[in-house]
Design a protein around this motif. Structure first.
Motif, mmCIF file in Angstrom:
data_model
loop_
_atom_site.group_PDB
_atom_site.id
_atom_site.type_symbol
_atom_site.label_atom_id
_atom_site.label_comp_id
_atom_site.label_asym_id
_atom_site.label_seq_id
_atom_site.Cartn_x
_atom_site.Cartn_y
_atom_site.Cartn_z
ATOM 1 N N SER A 195 -6.362 4.636 -7.901
ATOM 2 C CA SER A 195 -5.966 4.685 -6.491
ATOM 3 C C SER A 195 -7.140 4.923 -5.558
ATOM 4 O O SER A 195 -7.018 4.730 -4.353
ATOM 5 C CB SER A 195 -4.917 5.782 -6.270
ATOM 6 N N SER A 196 -8.295 5.317 -6.094
ATOM 7 C CA SER A 196 -9.467 5.541 -5.249
ATOM 8 C C SER A 196 -10.067 4.236 -4.742
ATOM 9 O O SER A 196 -10.753 4.225 -3.716
ATOM 10 C CB SER A 196 -10.536 6.333 -6.019
ATOM 11 N N PHE A 197 -9.826 3.137 -5.450
ATOM 12 C CA PHE A 197 -10.376 1.853 -5.004
ATOM 13 C C PHE A 197 -9.323 0.746 -4.911
ATOM 14 O O PHE A 197 -9.654 -0.417 -4.644
ATOM 15 C CB PHE A 197 -11.505 1.392 -5.939
ATOM 16 N N CYS A 198 -8.058 1.072 -5.129
ATOM 17 C CA CYS A 198 -6.988 0.070 -5.084
ATOM 18 C C CYS A 198 -5.830 0.602 -4.250
ATOM 19 O O CYS A 198 -5.443 1.767 -4.401
ATOM 20 C CB CYS A 198 -6.529 -0.255 -6.502
ATOM 21 N N LYS A 199 -5.273 -0.244 -3.406
ATOM 22 C CA LYS A 199 -4.139 0.159 -2.572
ATOM 23 C C LYS A 199 -2.841 -0.513 -2.990
ATOM 24 O O LYS A 199 -1.815 -0.317 -2.350
ATOM 25 C CB LYS A 199 -4.431 -0.168 -1.100
ATOM 26 N N ASN A 200 -2.900 -1.299 -4.049
ATOM 27 C CA ASN A 200 -1.715 -2.014 -4.519
ATOM 28 C C ASN A 200 -0.931 -1.116 -5.481
ATOM 29 O O ASN A 200 -1.415 -0.800 -6.577
ATOM 30 C CB ASN A 200 -2.133 -3.298 -5.234
ATOM 31 N N PRO A 201 0.278 -0.686 -5.108
ATOM 32 C CA PRO A 201 1.029 0.242 -5.970
ATOM 33 C C PRO A 201 1.387 -0.349 -7.327
ATOM 34 O O PRO A 201 1.533 0.387 -8.308
ATOM 35 C CB PRO A 201 2.287 0.552 -5.154
ATOM 36 N N TYR A 202 1.532 -1.663 -7.420
ATOM 37 C CA TYR A 202 1.884 -2.281 -8.691
ATOM 38 C C TYR A 202 0.724 -2.202 -9.684
ATOM 39 O O TYR A 202 0.922 -1.917 -10.869
ATOM 40 C CB TYR A 202 2.303 -3.735 -8.474
ATOM 41 N N LEU A 203 -0.488 -2.427 -9.190
ATOM 42 C CA LEU A 203 -1.657 -2.306 -10.056
ATOM 43 C C LEU A 203 -1.906 -0.856 -10.450
ATOM 44 O O LEU A 203 -2.274 -0.559 -11.585
ATOM 45 C CB LEU A 203 -2.894 -2.881 -9.356
ATOM 46 N N ILE A 204 -1.700 0.047 -9.506
ATOM 47 C CA ILE A 204 -1.939 1.467 -9.775
ATOM 48 C C ILE A 204 -1.033 1.973 -10.886
ATOM 49 O O ILE A 204 -1.428 2.839 -11.672
ATOM 50 C CB ILE A 204 -1.746 2.305 -8.492
#
Length: 289
Positions: A195-204
Motif C-alpha cells: 500500500s506504500s506504492f500502490c493505490k489499487n485495493p485489488y492489487l493490495i
C-alpha cells in the motif's frame, strides 16, 4: 496531532467500517474449512462444517476428537491459512485507499508529521487485522461450543485432562485467541507494504495472497527435498520460516532455539516491511499521493 491521538483516529476508521465486519465474518467462515474427521473406511475427509451438518451424531458422541475444545483448536488450520493475507488487509485497505485516492493524506500528514503518520498507520493496520481474525475465531468458537459436545461428556478423567491441558482449558483457549491476533497482525504486513506504492485495493489484497502461496510452496519443496535426502534432523529447522510460524510459536512449546528463531524471524520480517513502508512513503516529493 500527537501520536496517540493519531493512532486512535486511525483505529476508529479501520475498525468502524464494512471491511472490518466483512473480515471478521470471512475469518469465522474459513475456520469451518479445517478438516475435523477422516472416515477410516472411505478415507473421505470431513471439514468442521460438513461434520457439524452431515455426520451421524453417534460418531460425534463416541469419538472424543469431536470434543468442542479439540474442534476449536483446528480454527487456524483450514483455508484460512491461505486467505488470511486477504482477510487481514480488508479493515486497513478500505480506509487507507480512500484516504490516498481522495488526497486527504496530504492534510493528515501536515498535522501529524511524516514519521508519526507512518507509525500510526502501522499500529492501526496490525491491530485491526489482528482483531478481525481474533473475533472471527471467537465467533467460530462460540458456534463450535454449541454444536459439539463438551470434553467432559467423553468420560475423560481429571488426570488425563490435566495431561492434555497442563495449564487448563481456559488458558489454552486464550492462547489460541492470542495466536489468532498475532497471526492476523503479521499476515497483513505484505499488504501494508504494498500500500506504500500502490493505490489499487485489488492489487493490495491479491498480491500478498500470491506471495504467501509462493513462500509456502517453496518451503514445502525444501521440506520434501530434506525427506528425500534422509535429512530428517534438519526438518525442524524450517519451522520458524513458515508464514504461519507465529501460530505454532504462541500455542505450542518449542525448544529454546526454535522458539527464539520464530520470534527473531517474525520480528525482523515485520520491522523490515515497516522500514520499507516508511522509506517509500517519505521518498515522494508530494506526500499526498
Amino acid at each position: 496531532m500527537g501520536i496517540i491521538r493519531a493512532i486512535k483516529c486511525d483505529l476508529d476508521k479501520a475498525v468502524i467500517n464494512i471491511g472490518f465486519v466483512g473480515a471478521v465474518f470471512m475469518a469465522m467462515l474459513l475456520c469451518f474449512t479445517a478438516v475435523a474427521y477422516v472416515d477410516p473406511n472411505t478415507s473421505k475427509s470431513y471439514t468442521v462444517f460438513e461434520a457439524m451438518l452431515t455426520l451421524d451424531r453417534n460418531i460425534i458422541r463416541q469419538d472424543n476428537s469431536f470434543a468442542s475444545v479439540y474442534v476449536f483448536r483446528l480454527c487456524l488450520s483450514g483455508y484460512i491459512t491461505m486467505f488470511i493475507p486477504i482477510i487481514a488487509a480488508f479493515p486497513f485497505m478500505v480506509t487507507f485507499c480512500a484516504e490516498r485516492n481522495s488526497g486527504l493524506m496530504r492534510f493528515t500528514i501536515s498535522r501529524t508529521g511524516k514519521i508519526r503518520y507512518c507509525l500510526s498507520k502501522f499500529v492501526s493496520c496490525t491491530v485491526s487485522a489482528g482483531l478481525a481474525v481474533m473475533l472471527g475465531v471467537m465467533l467460530y468458537g462460540i458456534i463450535v461450543c454449541a454444536a459439539f459436545p463438551n470434553i467432559s461428556s467423553y468420560g475423560i478423567d481429571g488426570e488425563q485432562l490435566k495431561h492434555i491441558f497442563p495449564n487448563g482449558i481456559i488458558p489454552f483457549v486464550m492462547k489460541i485467541l492470542a495466536a489468532a491476533f498475532v497471526y492476523g497482525a503479521v499476515s497483513v504486513m505484505p499488504a501494508f507494504f504494498i500500500s506504500s506504492f500502490c493505490k489499487n485495493p485489488y492489487l493490495i489484497t491479491c498480491v500478498p495472497f500470491l506471495l504467501i502461496y509462493l513462500w509456502n510452496t517453496a518451503l514445502e519443496k525444501v521440506y520434501f527435498s530434506f525427506i528425500d535426502a534422509d535429512r530428517w534432523e534438519e526438518l525442524g529447522k524450517l519451522t520458524p520460516y513458515y508464514p504461519n510460524s507465529v501460530v505454532s510459536g504462541v500455542v505450542y512449546s518449542y525448544d529454546d532455539n526454535t522458539g527464539r528463531n520464530i520470534i527473531i524471524f517474525n520480528s525482523v520480517y515485520v520491522l523490515a516491511l515497516l522500514a520499507a513502508f516508511i522509506v517509500i512513503m517519505n521518498s515522494r516529493k508530494d506526500k499526498g499521493v
